[in-house]
Design a protein around this motif. Structure first.
Motif, short mmCIF file in Angstrom:
data_model
loop_
_atom_site.label_atom_id
_atom_site.label_comp_id
_atom_site.label_asym_id
_atom_site.label_seq_id
_atom_site.Cartn_x
_atom_site.Cartn_y
_atom_site.Cartn_z
N ARG A 1 1.02 -1.02 -0.36
CA ARG A 1 -0.19 -0.29 0.11
C ARG A 1 0.69 1.09 -0.01
O ARG A 1 0.26 2.09 -0.28
CB ARG A 1 -1.36 0.25 1.33
CG ARG A 1 -1.65 -1.06 0.99
CD ARG A 1 -2.59 -1.20 2.04
NE ARG A 1 -2.17 -1.44 3.01
CZ ARG A 1 -3.08 -2.09 5.09
NH1 ARG A 1 -3.75 -1.64 4.89
NH2 ARG A 1 -1.98 -2.50 5.48
N PHE B 1 2.94 1.49 -1.94
CA PHE B 1 3.50 2.62 -3.15
C PHE B 1 2.02 3.68 -3.24
O PHE B 1 2.31 4.40 -4.16
CB PHE B 1 3.34 1.64 -3.84
CG PHE B 1 5.11 0.29 -3.49
CD1 PHE B 1 6.29 0.87 -2.76
CD2 PHE B 1 4.64 -1.04 -3.83
CE1 PHE B 1 7.23 0.47 -2.70
CE2 PHE B 1 5.28 -1.76 -3.02
CZ PHE B 1 6.41 -1.21 -2.41
N SER B 2 1.08 2.66 -3.32
CA SER B 2 -0.12 3.86 -3.79
C SER B 2 -0.12 5.01 -3.03
O SER B 2 -0.24 5.84 -3.67
CB SER B 2 -0.97 3.03 -3.72
OG SER B 2 -1.68 2.22 -4.75
N LEU B 3 0.52 5.18 -1.56
CA LEU B 3 -0.03 5.81 -0.52
C LEU B 3 0.82 7.06 -1.66
O LEU B 3 0.90 8.52 -1.34
CB LEU B 3 0.28 5.86 0.33
CG LEU B 3 -1.04 4.77 1.59
CD1 LEU B 3 -0.34 4.47 2.66
CD2 LEU B 3 -2.37 5.78 1.31
N THR C 1 2.21 7.20 -4.04
CA THR C 1 1.79 7.92 -5.64
C THR C 1 1.18 9.08 -5.70
O THR C 1 1.50 10.08 -6.10
CB THR C 1 1.48 6.80 -6.82
OG1 THR C 1 2.18 5.73 -6.73
CG2 THR C 1 1.03 7.17 -7.90
N LEU C 2 -0.14 8.74 -4.25
CA LEU C 2 -1.15 9.75 -4.52
C LEU C 2 0.02 11.63 -3.65
O LEU C 2 -0.84 12.40 -4.56
CB LEU C 2 -1.71 8.97 -3.80
CG LEU C 2 -2.80 8.02 -4.60
CD1 LEU C 2 -4.11 7.03 -3.44
CD2 LEU C 2 -3.66 8.28 -5.86
N ARG D 1 -1.59 13.18 -6.80
CA ARG D 1 -2.94 13.81 -6.26
C ARG D 1 -2.81 15.23 -5.68
O ARG D 1 -3.45 15.95 -6.03
CB ARG D 1 -3.68 12.44 -6.05
CG ARG D 1 -5.23 12.96 -5.35
CD ARG D 1 -5.76 12.95 -6.94
NE ARG D 1 -5.42 12.00 -7.96
CZ ARG D 1 -6.46 10.39 -7.62
NH1 ARG D 1 -6.72 10.23 -6.84
NH2 ARG D 1 -5.84 9.50 -8.41
N ARG E 1 10.72 4.94 -7.52
CA ARG E 1 9.27 5.23 -8.47
C ARG E 1 8.42 5.51 -8.24
O ARG E 1 7.87 6.38 -9.03
CB ARG E 1 9.51 3.85 -9.10
CG ARG E 1 10.88 4.11 -9.85
CD ARG E 1 10.57 3.43 -11.69
NE ARG E 1 9.81 3.88 -12.39
CZ ARG E 1 9.40 4.06 -13.64
NH1 ARG E 1 8.51 2.42 -13.77
NH2 ARG E 1 9.24 4.97 -14.39
N SER E 2 8.21 5.50 -6.86
CA SER E 2 7.09 5.26 -5.99
C SER E 2 6.70 7.09 -5.84
O SER E 2 5.36 7.47 -5.01
CB SER E 2 5.88 4.37 -4.61
OG SER E 2 5.85 4.02 -6.05
N ALA F 1 5.89 6.70 -14.00
CA ALA F 1 5.41 6.42 -12.67
C ALA F 1 5.67 8.00 -12.26
O ALA F 1 5.96 8.92 -13.04
CB ALA F 1 6.26 5.05 -11.81
#
Ligand code: SF4
Lengths: 201, 560
Positions: free
Chosen positions: A121, A123-125, A127-128, A132, A155-156, A186
């Protein structure tokens, strides 16, 4: 020797991580169907834990998200002075962080705690937070952080990695460059390979 | 087929170096067992009952002759001179040494192959129809998109450590042979009313402990958005899928818990941010990759061939094989050929090094140097001229690759099971072999007709037992091996999941149980019905009644 990697080098850690005291509530197994956040079965932070958290009065501190939310009026000035950051667990909602700060870039540092290596998770955090919410300052991974996550963390959107105690940060550095030409876009390189290179048949 | 450029080659070479160092650190004690596990899994290495198992990726089932020769060499040099083709269209080596695996990967890299993401909690091998590009009913050849998705998913940093494995299938035919409804994401390509390439997207299908057919999350998606839409789906899953219980961690559980409408809402909200992001596919990229899958240099041939017709008329063995093993081709005078890896009495899907070399030679000589692996665990020569079929048959038969049982009862889909797999409840290969022996009469098999029998050694369902017309599942009861039987499962557009007929059986009972199911079918069928039709029409009851007729058997059976 410091176990912190910042950007591409070993760095001294000037931040003090503030931890929550252990929870007194007995762990209950979640039934697992009620609502979304319960699906992952993690404990929520209790009021006692928040009240019992000891924050050093001087120096640079990274406080838990739940503590920050409860005490943001007192913490905001330290934050704006560049001496308080926030950390969150991988199961905590980014929306909580976003809705409780005026400008995310007032935070000098956000740290994400990953309890187990296999918990992707983080990595998504990352990225966001970068794509975002436009966070531009230090983004740190800590917890069960080992060299084989580093390439993915970089990369994230992470640029700071506190390698788990007992492991060599020196050796881990090498893994930031495990691959030279990644396929997909990414955070660190938004363009996929087919937009970066002229790949002819 | 797709050929690497320097960029693709560099990625697999760097992977070999990275993995070699991970193995070195593990053997030197710098990585604990627990820390090494996710790393080796992402590279297809399991630690099995007897030895490690290495799963080599065969992207969407395509192989060149050169690659298959290399696989044959590797199996001989590092293993016991055979390999096992799996239901994911991959190749598994059952006896490599851990210490040798970096060298195996280095050898694979010399022929543009690897074991990246063939296991572990990440996006796995993209699968598709084994007849892609040659099937007459094909609307879109999905292989270029499969390759684009393969590249996108390779070391995708955000999705490197998902809650659980994640499988994507693509198809481009009316008759879905890629079982898209059975995948975490299924993409059905079609041409929309504006004559544009579009995708119908399915999500949340899967077998395993909780078998569920996927639901449609989007009826129409423009092809350019395939990657960003997948990112939206996998992101929602990565953040919210369960991580506390491996059995409830697949995306299907999340989709079910939220309901498809709510799940879709979350995905669409996410996608609103991702739509038109840089990972959007360009015309140029699709065209570049599609070039690798252009039509073969076919000869212009009449639809009939006199020598072929004559051989069929004069040679009943050849005719029997041709009837089962040849498939229609979109080019006149050509056929696709299935070479059976299911000779009676051996493990389904196994091929010896010698057979691999032979098939590689056949592909070289008769089928433009390429071949495919089917998810039914057979090998396919996709482009053979009618006039060459007799020669292909003779050579294949001399090497045990021409059992005329494709699509028949003994063309069993079977996972490695308890002989190799450490997760197994029960052995599966000996059951397959016993059933093949029970039905070792080709005339009888032809009379029974098309039927699919699938065997899994545990609920992980690698043998796809839920969608077998007859499904057999190994179960554990007080430490001994039992088998639960279901009927009425089916893959394809009208997919369904089988129903369990009753208490489970011992291994010795299995051939006679299958025999009894077949007896009921033969007795009850109408002239045009296949087994699945009769099973669907009548339901479980008459089959159950006959199988459990013998009361003592029913009593011995154990409810699980
Ligand atoms: S179904 Fe079970 S026994 Fe068979 S290969 Fe999969 S995990 Fe192993």
């Amino acid at each position: 020797m410091s176990n912190l990697i910042k950007e591409n080098a070993i760095a001294n850690d000037e931040w003090t991580l503030v931890n929550l005291p252990a929870s007194q509530v007995e762990e209950r197994k979640q039934a697992g169907k009620v609502v979304l956040f319960k699906l992952t079965g993690e404990q929520t932070v209790t009021d006692e834990q928040i009240a019992g958290t000891v924050i050093p009065t001087t120096g640079k501190v990274i406080v838990p998200l739940s503590v920050y939310v409860a005490q943001k009026d007192t913490l905001k000035s330290r934050m704006n002075a560049g001496s308080a950051g926030i950390w969150l667990d991988t199961h905590e909602a980014l929306e909580t962080l976003i809705s409780n700060v005026d400008d995310i870039n007032n935070l000098p540092i956000i740290a994400v705690h990953v309890e187990r290596f296999a918990d992707g998770r983080i990595f998504s955090l990352g990225t966001l937070l970068r794509t975002r919410y436009g966070f531009r300052n230090e983004l740190r991974a800590f917890g069960d952080v080992l060299r084989d996550q580093l390439f993915f963390l970089k990369r994230s959107g992470f640029n700071s990695y506190l390698i788990r105690a007992g492991r060599s940060a020196e050796e881990a550095l090498a893994s930031l460059n495990d691959f030279t030409i990644p396929y997909q876009g990414a955070v660190d390189e938004p363009s996929p390979v087919f937009k970066r290179y002229n790949r002819v048949v | 087929m797709y050929q690497y450029d320097e960029i693709d080659q560099k990625i697999v070479d760097e992977r070999v170096a990275q993995y070699r160092d991970q193995v070195r650190r593990y053997l030197a004690g710098e990585l604990s067992e627990d820390e090494f596990r996710p790393l080796r899994l992402q590279n297809g290495l399991y630690i099995q009952r007897q030895a490690p198992m290495l799963r080599i990726a065969v992207p969407y089932g395509m192989l060149s002759s050169r690659q298959l020769h290399k696989l044959g060499d590797i199996a001989a040099k590092y293993d016991r001179s055979y390999g096992h083709f799996s239901t994911r269209q991959n190749l598994q080596l059952n006896w490599p040494k851990l210490e040798d695996t970096p060298d195996i990967l280095a050898e694979l890299a010399t022929v543009e192959m690897h074991a990246i993401q063939t296991s572990g909690n990440c996006i796995r091998n993209i699968t598709t129809d084994q007849f892609a590009g040659v099937a007459p009913d094909e609307i879109v050849d999905p292989r270029a998109m499969a390759e684009i998705i393969r590249q996108w998913s390779t070391f995708h940093p955000e999705f490197a450590l998902l809650p659980r494995k994640f499988k994507i299938a693509v198809s481009g035919t009316k008759d879905d042979r890629a079982v898209v409804q059975m995948h975490d994401i299924g993409m059905e390509f079609y041409i929309d009313t504006n004559q544009q390439l579009a995708i119908k997207v399915w999500v949340g299908g899967g077998l395993g402990r909780t078998p569920i057919l996927g639901a449609v999350i989007r009826e129409h998606l423009e092809w350019q958005h395939a990657l960003t839409y997948c990112e939206a789906i996998v992101r929602v899953y990565n953040l919210h899928g369960r991580r506390d219980n491996a059995y409830k961690a697949r995306i299907k559980i999340l989709v079910k818990a939220l309901g498809i409408e709510e799940f879709k809402r979350q995905v669409e909200t996410e996608w609103a941010h991702l739509k038109d992001a840089p990972n959007t596919i360009t015309e140029a990229e699709l065209a570049r990759v599609a070039k690798h899958f252009e039509a073969m240099p076919y000869e212009t041939k009449p639809a009939q061939d006199a020598s072929f017709d004559a051989a069929i008329a004069s040679n009943p063995a050849f005719a029997a094989w041709a009837k089962r093993s040849l498939h229609a081709h979109k080019i006149a005078g050509y056929r696709a050929v299935t070479l059976s890896l299911k000779p009676h009495g051996t493990a389904p899907g196994d091929a010896s090094s010698e057979q691999m070399h032979l098939v590689a030679d056949l592909a070289e000589q008769y089928s433009f140097g390429e071949l495919r692996v089917s998810h039914e665990q057979n090998l396919i020569l996709a482009d053979v001229k009618l006039s060459d079929l007799f020669a292909v048959w003779q050579k294949a038969r001399a090497h045990g690759l021409a059992t005329p049982n494709i699509g028949l009862l003994t063309d069993i889909i079977c996972c490695p099971g308890g002989d190799f797999c450490s997760l197994a409840n029960a052995k599966s290969i000996p059951i397959a072999v016993a059933i093949q022996q029970q039905f070792d009469n080709l005339d009888y098999l032809h009379d029974i007709g098309d039927i699919e029998l699938n065997i899994s050694g545990c609920m992980n369902a690698c043998g796809h037992h839920h969608v077998g017309h007859i499904g057999i599942l190994g179960v554990d009861k007080d430490g001994s091996e039992w088998y639960q039987v279901s009927i009425g499962g089916k893959q394809g557009n009208d997919a369904s999941l089988g129903s369990v007929i009753g208490p489970s059986f011992s291994a010795e009972e299995m051939p006679s149980v299958v025999q009894k199911l077949i007896d009921v079918y033969l007795k009850e069928r109408t002239p045009e019905e296949l087994f699945i039709d009769t099973a669907r029409r009548l339901g479980v009851a008459p089959f159950k009644a006959h199988v459990y007729l013998d009361k003592s058997l029913a009593k011995e059976g154990v409810a699980v």
